[in-house]
Design a protein around this motif. Structure first.
Motif, mmCIF file in Angstrom:
data_model
loop_
_atom_site.group_PDB
_atom_site.id
_atom_site.type_symbol
_atom_site.label_atom_id
_atom_site.label_comp_id
_atom_site.label_asym_id
_atom_site.label_seq_id
_atom_site.Cartn_x
_atom_site.Cartn_y
_atom_site.Cartn_z
ATOM 1 N N ARG A 15 3.819 -21.952 -12.975
ATOM 2 C CA ARG A 15 4.223 -21.014 -14.055
ATOM 3 C C ARG A 15 5.811 -21.196 -14.235
ATOM 4 O O ARG A 15 6.383 -20.955 -13.187
ATOM 5 C CB ARG A 15 3.746 -19.745 -14.122
ATOM 6 N N LEU A 16 6.147 -21.567 -15.487
ATOM 7 C CA LEU A 16 7.713 -21.487 -15.630
ATOM 8 C C LEU A 16 8.086 -20.334 -16.504
ATOM 9 O O LEU A 16 7.628 -20.011 -17.467
ATOM 10 C CB LEU A 16 8.198 -22.546 -16.387
ATOM 11 N N ASP A 17 8.672 -19.176 -15.775
ATOM 12 C CA ASP A 17 9.131 -18.136 -16.556
ATOM 13 C C ASP A 17 10.668 -18.137 -16.910
ATOM 14 O O ASP A 17 11.687 -18.024 -16.174
ATOM 15 C CB ASP A 17 8.867 -16.896 -15.529
ATOM 16 N N GLY A 18 11.113 -18.429 -18.316
ATOM 17 C CA GLY A 18 12.450 -18.238 -18.868
ATOM 18 C C GLY A 18 13.270 -19.241 -18.096
ATOM 19 O O GLY A 18 14.388 -18.814 -17.712
ATOM 20 N N ILE A 19 13.026 -20.579 -17.906
ATOM 21 C CA ILE A 19 13.534 -21.507 -17.135
ATOM 22 C C ILE A 19 14.955 -21.751 -18.115
ATOM 23 O O ILE A 19 14.864 -22.139 -19.110
ATOM 24 C CB ILE A 19 12.934 -22.918 -16.887
ATOM 25 N N GLY A 20 16.143 -21.883 -17.531
ATOM 26 C CA GLY A 20 17.253 -22.137 -18.149
ATOM 27 C C GLY A 20 18.216 -23.030 -17.164
ATOM 28 O O GLY A 20 18.229 -22.771 -16.039
ATOM 29 N N LEU A 21 18.805 -23.827 -17.754
ATOM 30 C CA LEU A 21 19.635 -24.827 -16.705
ATOM 31 C C LEU A 21 21.142 -25.109 -17.485
ATOM 32 O O LEU A 21 21.092 -25.641 -18.576
ATOM 33 C CB LEU A 21 18.745 -26.327 -16.566
ATOM 34 N N SER A 22 22.176 -24.878 -16.711
ATOM 35 C CA SER A 22 23.335 -24.927 -17.243
ATOM 36 C C SER A 22 24.190 -25.731 -16.123
ATOM 37 O O SER A 22 24.006 -25.096 -14.898
ATOM 38 C CB SER A 22 24.130 -23.691 -17.697
ATOM 39 N N GLY A 26 26.893 -21.500 -17.120
ATOM 40 C CA GLY A 26 26.516 -20.763 -18.426
ATOM 41 C C GLY A 26 27.166 -20.839 -20.034
ATOM 42 O O GLY A 26 26.977 -20.301 -20.887
ATOM 43 N N ARG A 27 28.187 -21.844 -19.645
ATOM 44 C CA ARG A 27 28.895 -21.939 -21.203
ATOM 45 C C ARG A 27 28.035 -22.817 -22.053
ATOM 46 O O ARG A 27 28.237 -22.650 -23.295
ATOM 47 C CB ARG A 27 30.368 -22.607 -20.861
ATOM 48 N N SER A 28 27.340 -23.843 -21.594
ATOM 49 C CA SER A 28 26.410 -24.365 -22.435
ATOM 50 C C SER A 28 24.992 -24.795 -21.605
ATOM 51 O O SER A 28 25.014 -24.557 -20.401
ATOM 52 C CB SER A 28 26.901 -25.769 -22.962
ATOM 53 N N PHE A 29 24.128 -24.843 -22.211
ATOM 54 C CA PHE A 29 22.645 -25.058 -21.483
ATOM 55 C C PHE A 29 21.947 -26.354 -22.133
ATOM 56 O O PHE A 29 21.938 -26.815 -23.214
ATOM 57 C CB PHE A 29 21.881 -23.992 -21.908
ATOM 58 N N PRO A 67 17.186 -23.838 -11.027
ATOM 59 C CA PRO A 67 17.460 -23.432 -12.479
ATOM 60 C C PRO A 67 18.365 -22.387 -12.370
ATOM 61 O O PRO A 67 18.512 -21.638 -11.308
ATOM 62 C CB PRO A 67 16.172 -22.731 -12.852
ATOM 63 N N SER A 68 19.341 -22.252 -13.589
ATOM 64 C CA SER A 68 20.421 -21.517 -13.781
ATOM 65 C C SER A 68 19.827 -19.851 -14.165
ATOM 66 O O SER A 68 20.415 -18.971 -13.775
ATOM 67 C CB SER A 68 21.265 -21.803 -14.580
ATOM 68 N N GLU A 69 18.503 -19.943 -14.645
ATOM 69 C CA GLU A 69 17.891 -18.868 -15.081
ATOM 70 C C GLU A 69 16.403 -19.199 -14.716
ATOM 71 O O GLU A 69 15.838 -20.069 -14.993
ATOM 72 C CB GLU A 69 18.102 -18.635 -16.727
ATOM 73 N N GLY A 70 15.783 -17.645 -14.596
ATOM 74 C CA GLY A 70 14.096 -17.772 -14.578
ATOM 75 C C GLY A 70 13.808 -18.259 -13.190
ATOM 76 O O GLY A 70 14.626 -18.314 -12.265
ATOM 77 N N GLN A 71 12.399 -18.670 -13.027
ATOM 78 C CA GLN A 71 11.936 -19.011 -11.932
ATOM 79 C C GLN A 71 10.818 -19.939 -12.117
ATOM 80 O O GLN A 71 10.051 -19.999 -13.236
ATOM 81 C CB GLN A 71 11.482 -17.895 -10.998
ATOM 82 N N VAL A 72 10.479 -20.867 -11.174
ATOM 83 C CA VAL A 72 9.256 -21.815 -11.039
ATOM 84 C C VAL A 72 8.447 -20.987 -9.921
ATOM 85 O O VAL A 72 8.769 -20.825 -9.043
ATOM 86 C CB VAL A 72 9.834 -23.083 -10.608
ATOM 87 N N ILE A 73 7.242 -20.820 -10.444
ATOM 88 C CA ILE A 73 6.214 -20.150 -9.706
ATOM 89 C C ILE A 73 4.992 -20.921 -9.385
ATOM 90 O O ILE A 73 4.342 -21.596 -10.218
ATOM 91 C CB ILE A 73 5.494 -19.010 -10.206
ATOM 92 N N LEU A 74 4.862 -21.736 -8.212
ATOM 93 C CA LEU A 74 3.793 -22.601 -7.581
ATOM 94 C C LEU A 74 2.674 -22.058 -6.819
ATOM 95 O O LEU A 74 3.150 -21.250 -5.891
ATOM 96 C CB LEU A 74 4.525 -23.854 -6.794
ATOM 97 N N GLN A 75 1.621 -22.418 -7.450
ATOM 98 C CA GLN A 75 0.425 -21.741 -6.664
ATOM 99 C C GLN A 75 -0.061 -22.639 -5.584
ATOM 100 O O GLN A 75 -0.645 -23.758 -6.159
ATOM 101 C CB GLN A 75 -0.653 -21.362 -7.447
#
Length: 235
Positions: A15-22, A26-29, A67-75
């Protein structure tokens, strides 16, 4: 946050929850607000134009890029004889000084398996992709399609919870690509592997996937999530 491992017996593999990458604090994503779930046994195509960030997202999932934001959840079940994820690249990236079977064994090193078990699992994976009779050959003796099959075998032999495939057939000629697409469908039918397959080719996505995720925009996010009809499919 980086990948979080859990061992809950649920259908969702990742599950990817709110993934962001900069890459500039954080000036641009590149990626922003990416939410996604993949269930066990699904074959999911990640579809989008070249350069949108599909391959980058795979690297985030695999833990190669935080990731810069959010989380990766691996079961991921708590066992030591497998790996949570495995990647198949566009270039098979075989080591030329190792035989085919020794290339396939590479992912098993460090899992605590003895030499006999590593060889047995590698040979079983080569049998699955139809290359058991080439186990002792060198990468230079293989065609491009055969090298890609070795790459698939190397990924499968670690029994990943999630198999990530980054345009693995993109550099091949049309006839070889079509043959390997059919081969991959056969392997998926036999193994019920959970697959996330990157492509920019809609026809390839429709041929292979149970579900298509569309990644678009600047920054890129999920712009569509479509179920595909049952196989066989007539285009």
């Amino acid at each position: 946050m980086n990948a979080i491992m859990t061992d809950h017996a649920v259908d969702v593999v990742v599950r990817l929850d709110g993934i962001g990458l900069s890459h500039d604090r954080g000036r641009s994503f590149i990626l922003r607000h990416v939410d996604l779930e993949i269930r066990r046994g699904e074959f999911v195509a990640l579809l989008g134009p070249s350069g949108v960030g599909k391959s980058t997202l795979l690297r985030v999932i695999m833990g190669l890029v935080p990731p810069s934001e959010g989380q990766v959840i691996l079961q991921s079940p708590a066992t030591t004889a497998h790996r949570p994820t495995a990647m198949v690249f566009q270039d098979a990236k075989l080591m030329p000084w190792r035989s085919v079977v020794r290339n396939v064994e590479l992912g098993l090193e460090g899992l605590g398996l003895d030499a006999a078990r590593r060889r047995a699992r590698a040979m079983a994976a080569l049998e699955l992709v139809g290359l058991a009779d080439m186990a002792d050959r060198w990468p230079r003796q293989l065609s491009g399609g055969q090298r890609q099959r070795v790459g698939v075998a190397r990924a499968l032999t670690v029994e990943p919870d999630l198999l990530l495939m980054d345009e693995p057939f993109g550099a091949l000629d049309a006839i070889t690509r079509n043959a390997l697409q059919l081969e991959l469908l056969r392997i998926h039918e036999r193994t019920h592997a959970t697959v996330l397959f990157v492509t920019h080719d809609l026809e390839e996505a429709l041929t292979l996937a149970d579900r298509i995720i569309v990644l678009e925009g600047h920054p890129a996010g999920v712009r569509g999530d479509f179920l595909v009809g049952p196989r066989p499919r007539d285009h």
